[in-house]
Design a protein around this motif. Sequence first.
Motif, PDB file in Angstrom:
ATOM      1  N   MET A 134      26.774 -11.289  -6.860  1.00 53.06           N
ATOM      2  CA  MET A 134      27.058 -10.013  -5.992  1.00 53.06           C
ATOM      3  C   MET A 134      26.201  -9.529  -5.169  1.00 53.06           C
ATOM      4  N   LEU A 135      24.911  -9.545  -5.652  1.00 56.80           N
ATOM      5  CA  LEU A 135      23.664  -8.895  -4.706  1.00 56.80           C
ATOM      6  C   LEU A 135      23.057  -9.764  -3.959  1.00 56.80           C
ATOM      7  N   ALA A 136      23.203 -11.276  -4.265  1.00 57.84           N
ATOM      8  CA  ALA A 136      22.515 -12.342  -3.686  1.00 57.84           C
ATOM      9  C   ALA A 136      22.400 -12.238  -1.781  1.00 57.84           C
ATOM     10  N   PRO A 137      23.520 -11.935  -1.298  1.00 62.24           N
ATOM     11  CA  PRO A 137      23.434 -11.966   0.242  1.00 62.24           C
ATOM     12  C   PRO A 137      22.241 -10.970   0.857  1.00 62.24           C
ATOM     13  N   TRP A 138      21.841 -10.021  -0.350  1.00 57.53           N
ATOM     14  CA  TRP A 138      20.866  -9.088   0.250  1.00 57.53           C
ATOM     15  C   TRP A 138      19.550  -9.397  -0.418  1.00 57.53           C
ATOM     16  N   GLN A 139      19.179 -10.412  -0.792  1.00 60.82           N
ATOM     17  CA  GLN A 139      18.022 -10.729  -1.444  1.00 60.82           C
ATOM     18  C   GLN A 139      16.883 -10.539  -0.843  1.00 60.82           C
ATOM     19  N   GLU A 140      16.761 -10.511   0.415  1.00 57.54           N
ATOM     20  CA  GLU A 140      15.535 -10.298   1.120  1.00 57.54           C
ATOM     21  C   GLU A 140      15.452  -8.865   1.429  1.00 57.54           C
ATOM     22  N   LYS A 141      16.312  -7.900   1.273  1.00 55.40           N
ATOM     23  CA  LYS A 141      16.325  -6.689   1.651  1.00 55.40           C
ATOM     24  C   LYS A 141      17.036  -5.719   1.048  1.00 55.40           C
ATOM     25  N   MET A 142      16.685  -5.941  -0.298  1.00 57.23           N
ATOM     26  CA  MET A 142      17.254  -4.894  -1.407  1.00 57.23           C
ATOM     27  C   MET A 142      16.348  -5.060  -2.573  1.00 57.23           C
ATOM     28  N   VAL A 143      16.234  -3.516  -3.270  1.00 58.59           N
ATOM     29  CA  VAL A 143      15.369  -3.443  -4.283  1.00 58.59           C
ATOM     30  C   VAL A 143      16.393  -2.789  -5.373  1.00 58.59           C
ATOM     31  N   VAL A 144      16.535  -3.082  -6.222  1.00 66.26           N
ATOM     32  CA  VAL A 144      17.257  -2.395  -7.591  1.00 66.26           C
ATOM     33  C   VAL A 144      16.271  -1.830  -8.563  1.00 66.26           C
ATOM     34  N   ILE A 145      16.745  -0.557  -8.884  1.00 66.47           N
ATOM     35  CA  ILE A 145      16.080   0.479  -9.583  1.00 66.47           C
ATOM     36  C   ILE A 145      16.839   0.449 -11.279  1.00 66.47           C
ATOM     37  N   ILE A 152      16.232 -10.887  -7.128  1.00 68.17           N
ATOM     38  CA  ILE A 152      16.016  -9.649  -6.199  1.00 68.17           C
ATOM     39  C   ILE A 152      15.048  -8.850  -6.726  1.00 68.17           C
ATOM     40  N   SER A 153      14.252  -8.125  -5.892  1.00 67.38           N
ATOM     41  CA  SER A 153      13.292  -7.227  -6.421  1.00 67.38           C
ATOM     42  C   SER A 153      13.864  -6.042  -7.216  1.00 67.38           C
ATOM     43  N   SER A 154      13.020  -5.738  -8.239  1.00 72.76           N
ATOM     44  CA  SER A 154      13.573  -4.831  -9.068  1.00 72.76           C
ATOM     45  C   SER A 154      12.310  -3.855  -9.260  1.00 72.76           C
ATOM     46  N   VAL A 155      12.659  -2.407  -9.845  1.00 72.47           N
ATOM     47  CA  VAL A 155      11.737  -1.785 -10.375  1.00 72.47           C
ATOM     48  C   VAL A 155      12.199  -1.071 -11.611  1.00 72.47           C
ATOM     49  N   CYS A 156      11.759  -1.507 -12.834  1.00 68.37           N
ATOM     50  CA  CYS A 156      12.422  -1.156 -14.079  1.00 68.37           C
ATOM     51  C   CYS A 156      11.572  -0.124 -14.833  1.00 68.37           C
ATOM     52  N   GLN A 290       7.788   3.620  -5.700  1.00 67.85           N
ATOM     53  CA  GLN A 290       7.689   1.894  -5.770  1.00 67.85           C
ATOM     54  C   GLN A 290       8.666   1.548  -5.107  1.00 67.85           C
ATOM     55  N   ALA A 291      10.000   1.767  -5.259  1.00 71.87           N
ATOM     56  CA  ALA A 291      11.023   1.047  -4.764  1.00 71.87           C
ATOM     57  C   ALA A 291      10.989   0.993  -3.357  1.00 71.87           C
ATOM     58  N   ALA A 292      10.817   2.213  -2.535  1.00 74.40           N
ATOM     59  CA  ALA A 292      10.480   2.459  -1.134  1.00 74.40           C
ATOM     60  C   ALA A 292       9.431   1.675  -0.637  1.00 74.40           C
ATOM     61  N   GLN A 293       8.220   1.730  -1.420  1.00 75.37           N
ATOM     62  CA  GLN A 293       7.315   0.761  -0.940  1.00 75.37           C
ATOM     63  C   GLN A 293       7.524  -0.896  -0.858  1.00 75.37           C
ATOM     64  N   GLN A 294       8.166  -1.205  -1.970  1.00 74.07           N
ATOM     65  CA  GLN A 294       8.698  -2.533  -2.037  1.00 74.07           C
ATOM     66  C   GLN A 294       9.706  -2.861  -1.014  1.00 74.07           C
ATOM     67  N   LEU A 295      10.711  -2.069  -0.839  1.00 72.82           N
ATOM     68  CA  LEU A 295      11.622  -2.259   0.456  1.00 72.82           C
ATOM     69  C   LEU A 295      10.984  -2.436   1.800  1.00 72.82           C
ATOM     70  N   LEU A 296      10.134  -1.507   2.067  1.00 77.56           N
ATOM     71  CA  LEU A 296       9.492  -1.587   3.446  1.00 77.56           C
ATOM     72  C   LEU A 296       8.636  -2.601   3.263  1.00 77.56           C
ATOM     73  N   ILE A 308       8.860  -5.220 -10.853  1.00 83.04           N
ATOM     74  CA  ILE A 308       7.856  -4.035 -11.231  1.00 83.04           C
ATOM     75  C   ILE A 308       8.328  -3.298 -12.442  1.00 83.04           C
ATOM     76  N   ILE A 309       7.480  -3.136 -13.261  1.00 80.81           N
ATOM     77  CA  ILE A 309       7.748  -2.226 -14.525  1.00 80.81           C
ATOM     78  C   ILE A 309       6.985  -1.090 -14.297  1.00 80.81           C
ATOM     79  N   ILE A 310       7.494   0.088 -14.571  1.00 80.87           N
ATOM     80  CA  ILE A 310       6.973   1.490 -14.445  1.00 80.87           C
ATOM     81  C   ILE A 310       6.480   1.757 -16.192  1.00 80.87           C
ATOM     82  N   PRO A 311       5.022   1.719 -16.257  1.00 76.01           N
ATOM     83  CA  PRO A 311       4.882   2.196 -17.667  1.00 76.01           C
ATOM     84  C   PRO A 311       5.088   3.802 -18.233  1.00 76.01           C
TER      85      PRO A 311
END
Length: 315
Positions: A134-145, A152-156, A290-296, A308-311
């Motif tokens: 479902m998210l694949a079309p946004w692969q280069e311009k999406m970050v999921v939290i 897909i880029s993620s911040v978990c 982190q999500a904003a920085q990654q997307l930018l 990315i994993i947030i400790p």
Amino acid sequence: MQNRLTIKDIARLSGVGKSTVSRVLNNEGSVSPQTRERVEAVIRSHGFTPSKSARAMRGQSDKVVAIIVSRLDSPSENQAVRTMLPLLYQQGFDPIVLESQFETRLVQEHLQVLQQRNIDGVILFGFTGLTAAMLAPWQEKMVVIARDYPGISSVCYDDDGAVKLLMQRLRQLGHSHISYLGVQESDATTGMRRHQAYLATCRKLKIPPIAALGELNYQSGFQLAASVIEPHTSALVCASDTIALGAMKYLQQHSLTAIQVCAIGNTPLLNFLFPEIFSVELGYGTAGQQAAQQLLGQLSGELGIRQIIIPSRLA
């Protein structure tokens, strides 16, 4: 009429197509002087002035980012959004906020509209039910939290580490009968990962597990507390601050306040009402940053797709 006039209305009144109206509004070429004058005359006569947000939503801005939250009233997600906004503003992006209400259908609809309107990027708060396809079309311009998906880029958040920190702290304090209140394992993070971390830590510390799984709300914490309180129970780990609020109300009503309660989230409300509770901070604000920085970084071409994993840390 002034406030309701749309590009479609202007096109109809001018006798041209919507794309022609859009080119006139953007001051683009390839429109004849006669046609341009006809469109501008309609615009002047109706006092039409597109707002900045309206222009962005029509695809007339090339610096727009959408933030899709699960719930507008979520304290944790609000913390994350507050740290995103300054970074997006600094880079000249206009953020727009949408709500999914934990419904896959709404996310699909939002993404379809955002794609049609040429939005530059999306920060999405993930939940059970969303898929990588479902998210694949946004692969280069999406970050999921809060969820990770292949490609897909993620911040978990460190769900496993959060539970282990609480369990280890309780063991250091001398607790050997530690119960657990959590969320059904159909929820991949707050549910399954945190419950499995509790069970794994019980095995490691040789503690008999006593757990109950329900919903992510304080009513569930209140209703299930009785099922995990046994004569020797000295501590209770709650999968979220919300569940801990309900559990604390039950313990107070039944004069069981000697039981040490701890939780995951470290929200100000829980700390204010029950300062004796200790909790783990997942890093909501850090995740938003982190999500904003990654997307930018992705949008500028400086960063590739990352997980990315947030400790976690004891508050």
